[in-house]
Each structure stands twice: as structure tokens, then as C-alpha cells.
Design a protein around this motif. Structure first.
Motif, PDB file in Angstrom:
ATOM      1  N   PHE A 204     -38.149 -26.604 -27.074  1.00 25.84           N
ATOM      2  CA  PHE A 204     -37.417 -25.470 -27.628  1.00 25.84           C
ATOM      3  C   PHE A 204     -38.323 -24.265 -27.889  1.00 25.84           C
ATOM      4  N   GLU A 205     -39.637 -24.438 -27.659  1.00 23.65           N
ATOM      5  CA  GLU A 205     -40.613 -23.360 -27.853  1.00 23.65           C
ATOM      6  C   GLU A 205     -40.521 -22.784 -29.265  1.00 23.65           C
ATOM      7  N   ILE A 206     -40.552 -23.688 -30.242  1.00 22.61           N
ATOM      8  CA  ILE A 206     -40.504 -23.279 -31.644  1.00 22.61           C
ATOM      9  C   ILE A 206     -41.774 -23.755 -32.333  1.00 22.61           C
ATOM     10  N   SER A 207     -42.074 -23.161 -33.452  1.00 22.61           N
ATOM     11  CA  SER A 207     -43.254 -23.578 -34.206  1.00 22.61           C
ATOM     12  C   SER A 207     -42.952 -24.875 -34.951  1.00 22.61           C
ATOM     13  N   GLU A 208     -44.005 -25.569 -35.336  1.00 22.76           N
ATOM     14  CA  GLU A 208     -43.813 -26.768 -36.153  1.00 22.76           C
ATOM     15  C   GLU A 208     -43.152 -26.390 -37.476  1.00 22.76           C
ATOM     16  N   HIS A 209     -43.482 -25.219 -37.987  1.00 22.00           N
ATOM     17  CA  HIS A 209     -42.856 -24.758 -39.237  1.00 22.00           C
ATOM     18  C   HIS A 209     -41.342 -24.620 -39.061  1.00 22.00           C
ATOM     19  N   ASP A 210     -40.916 -23.993 -37.964  1.00 27.96           N
ATOM     20  CA  ASP A 210     -39.486 -23.820 -37.727  1.00 27.96           C
ATOM     21  C   ASP A 210     -38.794 -25.174 -37.529  1.00 27.96           C
ATOM     22  N   ALA A 211     -39.423 -26.077 -36.795  1.00 28.95           N
ATOM     23  CA  ALA A 211     -38.855 -27.411 -36.614  1.00 28.95           C
ATOM     24  C   ALA A 211     -38.753 -28.122 -37.961  1.00 28.95           C
ATOM     25  N   HIS A 212     -39.743 -27.915 -38.805  1.00 28.67           N
ATOM     26  CA  HIS A 212     -39.741 -28.489 -40.149  1.00 28.67           C
ATOM     27  C   HIS A 212     -38.526 -27.996 -40.937  1.00 28.67           C
ATOM     28  N   VAL A 213     -38.222 -26.715 -40.851  1.00 30.01           N
ATOM     29  CA  VAL A 213     -37.077 -26.147 -41.561  1.00 30.01           C
ATOM     30  C   VAL A 213     -35.772 -26.814 -41.122  1.00 30.01           C
ATOM     31  N   VAL A 214     -35.648 -27.111 -39.854  1.00 27.65           N
ATOM     32  CA  VAL A 214     -34.423 -27.721 -39.336  1.00 27.65           C
ATOM     33  C   VAL A 214     -34.348 -29.206 -39.664  1.00 27.65           C
ATOM     34  N   LEU A 215     -35.460 -29.911 -39.597  1.00 33.90           N
ATOM     35  CA  LEU A 215     -35.428 -31.368 -39.534  1.00 33.90           C
ATOM     36  C   LEU A 215     -35.918 -32.134 -40.758  1.00 33.90           C
ATOM     37  N   CYS A 216     -36.647 -31.505 -41.656  1.00 32.27           N
ATOM     38  CA  CYS A 216     -37.347 -32.251 -42.707  1.00 32.27           C
ATOM     39  C   CYS A 216     -36.449 -32.628 -43.886  1.00 32.27           C
ATOM     40  N   SER A 217     -36.745 -33.774 -44.453  1.00 26.95           N
ATOM     41  CA  SER A 217     -36.021 -34.272 -45.619  1.00 26.95           C
ATOM     42  C   SER A 217     -36.229 -33.399 -46.845  1.00 26.95           C
ATOM     43  N   CYS A 218     -37.309 -32.653 -46.904  1.00 29.69           N
ATOM     44  CA  CYS A 218     -37.571 -31.833 -48.091  1.00 29.69           C
ATOM     45  C   CYS A 218     -36.610 -30.657 -48.197  1.00 29.69           C
TER      46      CYS A 218
END
Length: 141
Positions: free
Chosen positions: A95-109
Motif C-alpha cells: 500500500f506504500e504507507i509508512s509503518e506509522h500510518d499502518a499502526h494507526v489503522v491496525l494497532c490495538s492501542c
């Protein structure tokens, strides 16, 4: 000349198949992911557990059954475009996204162990259009 299947050639030669860039532009890949999530907005999806605390190799290999990434990987179009798995690292690359952006979508926090698919779709649309984050999330980057 002897003809052999490609699967046999790798035993006698160093065969490299060139990777092709996805035909869909980044924005269309993200839109498709959001649309897939919106098809069943009340579907409960699992999140990835505390992504930010994992070592990089472990983080890139993270996955969960029935996650937003599982929805993306179950789509034959995204797979044919080059999505290799429902793992965090493969999604970041595809998806050519940053790990930070993926974190926003996917993380439990950002919402606990689970979230509705409509929330995941809203987050995907938010990372697709960072200038609209306030609209999607109610907070600014």
C-alpha cells in the motif's frame, strides 16, 4: 534445447522472476481496501497487538486472523496486484504507507483488541488523505 517447467529450472539455474509494479496507483489500492471493509461495516475485526513495542522483524511479520489485512488479502484483485500476504510488512510495502500510518489503522492501542470494519475503513481513508485526518479521526496529526 531442452524444455523444462519453471519450477524445475530453479534447481539447475539461478532463476529470478522480475517483480512488476502494481497497475493500480497507491490511492486506488487504498480506496479498494476501504471499499472492501465498507461492504460489511459491522463486521468485527481483530487488531494487531501493540505494534509499536515489537522489534522491527517481529512487527513486519505480525498478522491476525480476521483483521483488516485479512480482508485486503482475501481480495483477488489486490492479490493479483501484488499483495503477498496479510502480514504487516507486506501491507506497508504494497500500500506504500509508512509503518506509522499502518499502526494507526491496525494497532490495538487505537481501539482495543477489536474494531468494526467501518472504523478500519475510516482509518484507511484517513491515511490515504492525511489533510483530512481531522475529519476522519477528530484529531490532527
Amino acid at each position: 534445447m531442452e524444455h523444462r517447467p519453471l519450477s524445475e529450472l530453479s534447481t539447475v539455474a539461478d532463476v529470478k522472476i522480475p517483480k512488476q509494479a502494481p497497475a493500480l496507483p497507491k490511492r486506488e489500492r487504498l480506496d479498494r481496501w476501504a471499499e472492501l471493509l465498507e461492504r460489511d461495516p459491522n463486521h468485527v475485526l481483530r487488531t494487531l497487538d501493540e505494534i509499536e513495542w515489537k522489534p522491527k522483524a517481529e512487527r513486519l511479520a505480525m498478522r491476525a486472523d480476521n483483521s483488516a489485512l485479512t480482508v485486503a488479502y482475501s481480495d483477488p484483485v489486490l492479490r493479483s496486484e501484488g499483495l503477498l500476504s496479510d502480514r504487516f510488512g507486506d501491507a506497508v510495502r504494497f500500500f506504500e504507507i509508512s509503518e506509522h500510518d499502518a499502526h494507526v489503522v491496525l494497532c490495538s492501542c487505537h481501539g482495543g483488541e477489536a474494531m468494526l470494519a467501518e472504523e478500519a475503513a475510516r482509518r484507511v481513508r484517513g491515511i490515504r488523505s492525511p489533510s483530512l485526518w481531522g475529519l476522519y479521526f477528530g484529531w490532527f496529526r
